[in-house]
Design a protein around this motif. Structure first.
Motif, PDB file in Angstrom:
ATOM      1  N   PHE A  79      20.254 -31.743  13.493  1.00 61.41           N
ATOM      2  CA  PHE A  79      19.980 -30.628  12.600  1.00 61.41           C
ATOM      3  C   PHE A  79      19.694 -29.324  13.322  1.00 61.41           C
ATOM      4  CE2 PHE A  79      19.486 -34.113   9.676  1.00 61.41           C
ATOM      5  CZ  PHE A  79      20.150 -33.613   8.576  1.00 61.41           C
ATOM      6  N   GLY A  80      19.992 -29.261  14.597  1.00 58.42           N
ATOM      7  CA  GLY A  80      19.911 -27.992  15.302  1.00 58.42           C
ATOM      8  C   GLY A  80      18.700 -27.871  16.200  1.00 58.42           C
ATOM      9  N   PRO A  81      18.614 -26.742  16.902  1.00 54.71           N
ATOM     10  CA  PRO A  81      17.578 -26.567  17.920  1.00 54.71           C
ATOM     11  C   PRO A  81      16.154 -26.509  17.369  1.00 54.71           C
ATOM     12  CG  PRO A  81      18.855 -24.559  17.651  1.00 54.71           C
ATOM     13  CD  PRO A  81      19.529 -25.613  16.847  1.00 54.71           C
ATOM     14  N   ASP A  82      15.964 -25.989  16.161  1.00 53.04           N
ATOM     15  CA  ASP A  82      14.606 -25.946  15.607  1.00 53.04           C
ATOM     16  C   ASP A  82      14.026 -27.336  15.443  1.00 53.04           C
ATOM     17  OD1 ASP A  82      14.625 -23.214  15.502  1.00 53.04           O
ATOM     18  OD2 ASP A  82      15.167 -23.095  13.385  1.00 53.04           O
ATOM     19  N   PHE A  83      14.859 -28.281  15.072  1.00 46.39           N
ATOM     20  CA  PHE A  83      14.402 -29.657  14.895  1.00 46.39           C
ATOM     21  C   PHE A  83      14.429 -30.425  16.210  1.00 46.39           C
ATOM     22  CE2 PHE A  83      15.692 -28.400  10.658  1.00 46.39           C
ATOM     23  CZ  PHE A  83      14.655 -28.890   9.889  1.00 46.39           C
ATOM     24  N   ALA A  84      15.428 -30.174  17.051  1.00 51.13           N
ATOM     25  CA  ALA A  84      15.547 -30.900  18.315  1.00 51.13           C
ATOM     26  C   ALA A  84      14.378 -30.586  19.246  1.00 51.13           C
ATOM     27  CB  ALA A  84      16.866 -30.556  19.000  1.00 51.13           C
ATOM     28  N   LEU A 151      18.450 -36.301   3.684  1.00 50.48           N
ATOM     29  CA  LEU A 151      18.356 -35.348   2.576  1.00 50.48           C
ATOM     30  C   LEU A 151      17.177 -34.391   2.756  1.00 50.48           C
ATOM     31  CD1 LEU A 151      19.177 -37.675  -0.446  1.00 50.48           C
ATOM     32  CD2 LEU A 151      20.640 -35.917   0.577  1.00 50.48           C
ATOM     33  N   ALA A 152      16.037 -34.916   3.198  1.00 45.74           N
ATOM     34  CA  ALA A 152      14.868 -34.066   3.401  1.00 45.74           C
ATOM     35  C   ALA A 152      15.101 -33.061   4.526  1.00 45.74           C
ATOM     36  CB  ALA A 152      13.646 -34.927   3.711  1.00 45.74           C
ATOM     37  N   LEU A 153      15.727 -33.492   5.620  1.00 45.05           N
ATOM     38  CA  LEU A 153      15.961 -32.581   6.733  1.00 45.05           C
ATOM     39  C   LEU A 153      17.007 -31.519   6.391  1.00 45.05           C
ATOM     40  CD1 LEU A 153      15.776 -34.915   9.850  1.00 45.05           C
ATOM     41  CD2 LEU A 153      14.042 -33.365   8.939  1.00 45.05           C
ATOM     42  N   LYS A 154      18.026 -31.891   5.613  1.00 46.01           N
ATOM     43  CA  LYS A 154      19.017 -30.897   5.185  1.00 46.01           C
ATOM     44  C   LYS A 154      18.360 -29.817   4.328  1.00 46.01           C
ATOM     45  CE  LYS A 154      22.836 -32.269   3.330  1.00 46.01           C
ATOM     46  NZ  LYS A 154      23.907 -33.044   2.689  1.00 46.01           N
ATOM     47  N   ALA A 155      17.538 -30.240   3.378  1.00 45.78           N
ATOM     48  CA  ALA A 155      16.864 -29.275   2.512  1.00 45.78           C
ATOM     49  C   ALA A 155      15.871 -28.425   3.295  1.00 45.78           C
ATOM     50  CB  ALA A 155      16.153 -30.008   1.377  1.00 45.78           C
ATOM     51  N   LEU A 156      15.153 -29.035   4.224  1.00 49.04           N
ATOM     52  CA  LEU A 156      14.195 -28.301   5.038  1.00 49.04           C
ATOM     53  C   LEU A 156      14.886 -27.289   5.934  1.00 49.04           C
ATOM     54  CD1 LEU A 156      11.237 -27.936   5.789  1.00 49.04           C
ATOM     55  CD2 LEU A 156      11.521 -29.752   7.469  1.00 49.04           C
ATOM     56  N   ARG A 157      16.002 -27.670   6.531  1.00 47.83           N
ATOM     57  CA  ARG A 157      16.763 -26.745   7.380  1.00 47.83           C
ATOM     58  C   ARG A 157      17.219 -25.541   6.569  1.00 47.83           C
ATOM     59  NH1 ARG A 157      22.373 -28.551   9.936  1.00 47.83           N
ATOM     60  NH2 ARG A 157      22.739 -28.766   7.731  1.00 47.83           N
ATOM     61  N   ARG A 158      17.683 -25.779   5.354  1.00 41.19           N
ATOM     62  CA  ARG A 158      18.114 -24.697   4.486  1.00 41.19           C
ATOM     63  C   ARG A 158      16.958 -23.735   4.181  1.00 41.19           C
ATOM     64  NH1 ARG A 158      19.681 -27.577   0.003  1.00 41.19           N
ATOM     65  NH2 ARG A 158      20.953 -28.866   1.348  1.00 41.19           N
ATOM     66  N   ARG A 159      15.783 -24.285   3.879  1.00 44.45           N
ATOM     67  CA  ARG A 159      14.621 -23.446   3.565  1.00 44.45           C
ATOM     68  C   ARG A 159      14.125 -22.694   4.785  1.00 44.45           C
ATOM     69  NH1 ARG A 159      13.597 -27.834   0.161  1.00 44.45           N
ATOM     70  NH2 ARG A 159      12.241 -28.884   1.646  1.00 44.45           N
ATOM     71  N   LEU A 160      14.154 -23.335   5.969  1.00 40.11           N
ATOM     72  CA  LEU A 160      13.687 -22.644   7.175  1.00 40.11           C
ATOM     73  C   LEU A 160      14.635 -21.507   7.559  1.00 40.11           C
ATOM     74  CD1 LEU A 160      12.419 -25.563   9.433  1.00 40.11           C
ATOM     75  CD2 LEU A 160      11.071 -23.873   8.210  1.00 40.11           C
ATOM     76  N   ARG A 161      15.913 -21.678   7.336  1.00 38.64           N
ATOM     77  CA  ARG A 161      16.861 -20.596   7.629  1.00 38.64           C
ATOM     78  C   ARG A 161      16.727 -19.455   6.649  1.00 38.64           C
ATOM     79  NH1 ARG A 161      22.401 -23.718   9.273  1.00 38.64           N
ATOM     80  NH2 ARG A 161      21.694 -24.352  11.336  1.00 38.64           N
ATOM     81  N   GLY A 162      16.384 -19.766   5.409  1.00 42.03           N
ATOM     82  CA  GLY A 162      16.231 -18.739   4.390  1.00 42.03           C
ATOM     83  C   GLY A 162      14.941 -17.950   4.534  1.00 42.03           C
TER      84      GLY A 162
END
Length: 163
Positions: A79-84, A151-162
């Motif tokens: 899910f990208g560098p923020d999560f990694a 599903l939770a990480l996809k939604a969280l990534r979307r919210r953190l980018r927004g």
């Protein structure tokens, strides 16, 4: 949305008793009630600026084996560098020893870890952060737990980018 006198009076009484009323984040009525309460003699609530140290923090249970940690690490890396690069906090029998870094989101693996996180985080941080509760890493081999994680990480990534 107009604020009624009853709301202002209730807020004033709660502040006089030392109770901080909670509202949903982003509620439209939050600012007008505080302004009206301050105009009517209620003490103004100090607002502290919280410095975010990490976009996301992982809270893991003590005793995870290498396979489980690798599975969590691969999911975070996908899910990208923020999560990694998310800091990991491990709980033990007594809870969390050190206060975790201030973050926009906490990904918590297990209900006991969520309770431990709630005990060590200040109320200001908990009010502004998003806490995502997931299954413990030993259950991530199950299909439902894995689906919940993605599903939770996809939604969280979307919210953190927004944000």
């Amino acid at each position: 949305m107009p604020v009624s006198e009853a709301d202002v009076a209730r807020t004033r009484r709660l502040h006089a008793m030392g109770v901080q009323p909670f509202r949903l984040r982003g509620a439209a009525t939050d600012a007008p009630i505080r302004e009206l309460a301050a105009d009517n003699g209620a003490p103004a609530q100090p607002t502290r600026s919280i410095v975010i140290q990490a976009p996301c923090v992982l809270v893991l249970p003590h005793g995870c084996d290498r396979r489980q940690l690798d599975l969590v690490g691969r999911a975070m890396h996908a899910f990208g560098p923020d999560f990694a690069r998310a800091p990991r906090v491990v709980t033990d029998a007594g809870g969390i020893a050190d206060t975790p870094p201030v973050a926009s989101a906490y990904v918590v693996f297990g209900e006991l870890q969520a309770h431990a996180l709630g005990h060590v985080l200040p109320a200001d941080v908990m009010r502004q952060a998003e806490v995502v509760l997931l299954a413990t890493p030993d259950r991530l081999s199950e299909g439902t737990a894995k689906r919940q994680l993605w599903l939770a990480l996809k939604a969280l990534r979307r919210r953190l980018r927004g944000a």
